[in-house]
Design a protein around this motif. Structure first.
Motif, PDB file in Angstrom:
ATOM      1  N   VAL A  60       0.842  -1.205   0.000  1.00 20.04           N
ATOM      2  CA  VAL A  60       0.000   0.000   0.000  1.00 20.04           C
ATOM      3  C   VAL A  60       0.873   1.248   0.000  1.00 20.04           C
ATOM      4  CG1 VAL A  60      -1.739   1.280   1.307  1.00 20.04           C
ATOM      5  CG2 VAL A  60      -1.876  -1.216   1.158  1.00 20.04           C
ATOM      6  N   ILE A 100       0.702   4.340  -2.927  1.00 24.97           N
ATOM      7  CA  ILE A 100       0.336   5.731  -2.654  1.00 24.97           C
ATOM      8  C   ILE A 100       1.536   6.660  -2.844  1.00 24.97           C
ATOM      9  CG2 ILE A 100      -1.543   5.106  -1.113  1.00 24.97           C
ATOM     10  CD1 ILE A 100       0.203   5.680   1.251  1.00 24.97           C
ATOM     11  N   THR A 101       2.764   6.145  -2.656  1.00 25.15           N
ATOM     12  CA  THR A 101       3.958   6.953  -2.928  1.00 25.15           C
ATOM     13  C   THR A 101       4.078   7.239  -4.420  1.00 25.15           C
ATOM     14  OG1 THR A 101       5.105   6.009  -1.007  1.00 25.15           O
ATOM     15  CG2 THR A 101       6.458   7.080  -2.684  1.00 25.15           C
ATOM     16  N   VAL A 152       1.650   7.373  -6.540  1.00 28.16           N
ATOM     17  CA  VAL A 152       0.603   8.344  -6.885  1.00 28.16           C
ATOM     18  C   VAL A 152       1.031   9.751  -6.492  1.00 28.16           C
ATOM     19  CG1 VAL A 152      -1.764   9.057  -6.426  1.00 28.16           C
ATOM     20  CG2 VAL A 152      -1.219   6.642  -6.709  1.00 28.16           C
ATOM     21  N   PHE A 153       1.615   9.896  -5.315  1.00 30.77           N
ATOM     22  CA  PHE A 153       2.084  11.201  -4.840  1.00 30.77           C
ATOM     23  C   PHE A 153       3.096  11.797  -5.812  1.00 30.77           C
ATOM     24  CE2 PHE A 153       5.127  13.819  -2.561  1.00 30.77           C
ATOM     25  CZ  PHE A 153       4.315  14.676  -1.845  1.00 30.77           C
ATOM     26  N   TYR A 172       5.067  15.125   1.502  1.00 34.77           N
ATOM     27  CA  TYR A 172       4.915  13.667   1.468  1.00 34.77           C
ATOM     28  C   TYR A 172       4.652  13.103   2.865  1.00 34.77           C
ATOM     29  CZ  TYR A 172       6.159   8.746   0.989  1.00 34.77           C
ATOM     30  OH  TYR A 172       6.146   7.384   1.034  1.00 34.77           O
ATOM     31  N   MET A 220      -2.974  10.071   5.912  1.00 33.05           N
ATOM     32  CA  MET A 220      -3.514   8.796   5.446  1.00 33.05           C
ATOM     33  C   MET A 220      -3.633   7.801   6.583  1.00 33.05           C
ATOM     34  SD  MET A 220      -4.352   8.709   2.206  1.00 33.05           S
ATOM     35  CE  MET A 220      -4.296   6.972   1.812  1.00 33.05           C
ATOM     36  N   GLN A 259      -5.096  11.437  -4.502  1.00 32.16           N
ATOM     37  CA  GLN A 259      -4.291  10.646  -3.568  1.00 32.16           C
ATOM     38  C   GLN A 259      -5.162   9.887  -2.584  1.00 32.16           C
ATOM     39  OE1 GLN A 259      -0.449  13.709  -3.464  1.00 32.16           O
ATOM     40  NE2 GLN A 259      -2.005  13.779  -1.880  1.00 32.16           N
ATOM     41  N   ALA A 260      -6.177  10.549  -2.062  1.00 34.19           N
ATOM     42  CA  ALA A 260      -7.053   9.902  -1.092  1.00 34.19           C
ATOM     43  C   ALA A 260      -7.834   8.765  -1.736  1.00 34.19           C
ATOM     44  CB  ALA A 260      -8.019  10.928  -0.492  1.00 34.19           C
ATOM     45  N   ILE A 280      -7.140   6.913  -4.508  1.00 34.46           N
ATOM     46  CA  ILE A 280      -6.294   5.763  -4.835  1.00 34.46           C
ATOM     47  C   ILE A 280      -5.777   5.103  -3.566  1.00 34.46           C
ATOM     48  CG2 ILE A 280      -4.162   5.062  -5.985  1.00 34.46           C
ATOM     49  CD1 ILE A 280      -4.690   7.062  -8.113  1.00 34.46           C
ATOM     50  N   GLY A 281      -5.545   5.890  -2.527  1.00 34.40           N
ATOM     51  CA  GLY A 281      -5.139   5.296  -1.250  1.00 34.40           C
ATOM     52  C   GLY A 281      -6.209   4.367  -0.697  1.00 34.40           C
ATOM     53  N   ALA A 330      -6.216   1.237  -2.731  1.00 33.00           N
ATOM     54  CA  ALA A 330      -5.090   0.387  -2.349  1.00 33.00           C
ATOM     55  C   ALA A 330      -5.371  -0.363  -1.054  1.00 33.00           C
ATOM     56  CB  ALA A 330      -3.832   1.240  -2.200  1.00 33.00           C
TER      57      ALA A 330
END
Length: 340
Positions: free
Chosen positions: A20, A24-25, A27-28, A69, A76, A310-311, A313-314, A317
């Motif tokens: 995970v 998310i990294t 995506v960031f 980040y 998150m 980001q939220a 896709i997080g 994930a």
């Protein structure tokens, strides 16, 4: 719980965390190297530089990337997604709280449909191997897998909503019913049952048919081919031969004994296909105007909304990681050899 099972579960949980985190990294990073300015997409290209800088400072976008980040990771972990850049002060958590149930309400029936329909057809094809029906099922699996989801959805809309107006074209519920409908969990089917609103239940189920079948059919071919291959091998095994020698009925051998022993590779596919269904939900929700997370994600990407993308896709994930973990746990119970 045995020591081997406990160690297996701990290992799988620990492996889910970096999966995970890596997603998310990525995506960031990707959202920040794409061209475009999310501030100007929110306020328009004619805003002054002073206004743009003021908003960047308020949102923390003028800070170094590493600070952004770590701030993002900390939020998150606390499930504090902040507010969307392009939707004023409304928290993203509220947006996802409305849209996540819509996506799950679409994805879960699709998964049940594709798994049940695909497994039964695959087992039937293996039972009738090299017969015309076997070739027909295999051809169907190839064709149905080759058709793009959005195209299949459009065909269904033309047939069942335009030519034969028996199903609603788009949305989750009839607009007239929606004005008086008060959702509790935002799962419209469940909320209709809880409130005893039977017209709303009928409308929610009718609106669910086409998008869920479209999404489910897209992956049915994979289940057909995987089940057929494993079933052919299983039907040639010694215990099936012994069952035939004892005079056990063929349907019982095929659908009870042989099919049960093919569940491990099928369960592996179920865990993987859940992620694909979530990805397919983006196209399905767009085609059927389904107000879920997939459609929300497309809208936020177009507007370069860092926080919302980001939220979303997080959360995707986290769900994929959770489903993968559940599948691994079921493997361990079905086949103890996997624990070692």
């Amino acid at each position: 719980m045995s020591a081997s099972l406990r160690n297996f579960l701990i290992t799988r949980i620990l492996l889910t965390i970096p999966m995970v985190l890596i997603l998310i990294t990525m995506v960031f990073i990707i959202m920040r190297v794409l061209p475009g300015d999310p501030i100007r997409s929110q306020l328009g290209p004619k805003i002054s530089e002073a206004q743009a800088n003021e908003l960047r400072e308020r949102l923390g976008l003028n800070r170094p990337l590493y600070q952004q980040y770590f701030d993002f990771l900390w939020k998150m972990i606390r499930l504090d997604f902040g507010t969307a850049l392009t939707q004023g002060e409304r928290p993203i958590k509220d947006e996802l709280g409305e849209r996540l149930p819509a996506t799950l309400e679409l994805t879960i029936p699709s998964m049940l449909f594709t798994a049940t329909f695909g497994i039964l057809l695959g087992a039937f094809a293996a039972k009738n191997r090299k017969k015309p029906i076997d070739f027909a099922i295999r051809l169907f699996s190839i064709v149905i897998y080759s058709i793009p989801i959005f195209f299949m959805g459009l065909i269904f809309q033309i047939i069942f909503s335009v030519r034969l107006p028996i199903l609603p074209l788009a949305g989750r519920m009839n607009t007239l019913l929606l004005t008086s409908f008060k959702p509790i969990t935002n799962f419209y089917v469940i909320d209709s049952i809880l409130t005893g609103n039977w017209p709303a239940l009928g409308s929610a189920l009718a609106h669910l048919v086409m998008p869920s079948v479209t999404l489910g059919l897209a992956l049915t071919g994979v289940y057909i081919r995987l089940t057929r291959i494993n079933m052919i091998e299983m039907l040639q095994s010694d215990f099936i031969t012994a069952g035939r020698a004892r005079g056990l009925p063929e349907p019982r051998l095929v659908y009870r004994h042989a099919l049960r022993n093919t569940f491990i590779p099928i369960m592996t596919l179920i865990g993987l296909e859940f992620a694909i269904l979530l990805a397919g939900a983006v196209l399905t929700e767009t085609t059927f105007s389904w107000p879920g997370m997939g459609r929300y994600l497309v809208e936020r990407i177009q507007l370069r909304d860092y926080t919302a993308v980001q939220a979303t896709i997080g959360v995707f994930a986290l769900f994929v990681g959770l489903i993968t973990l559940v599948m691994d746990v079921l493997y361990a119970f079905i086949d103890p050899r996997i624990r070692y």
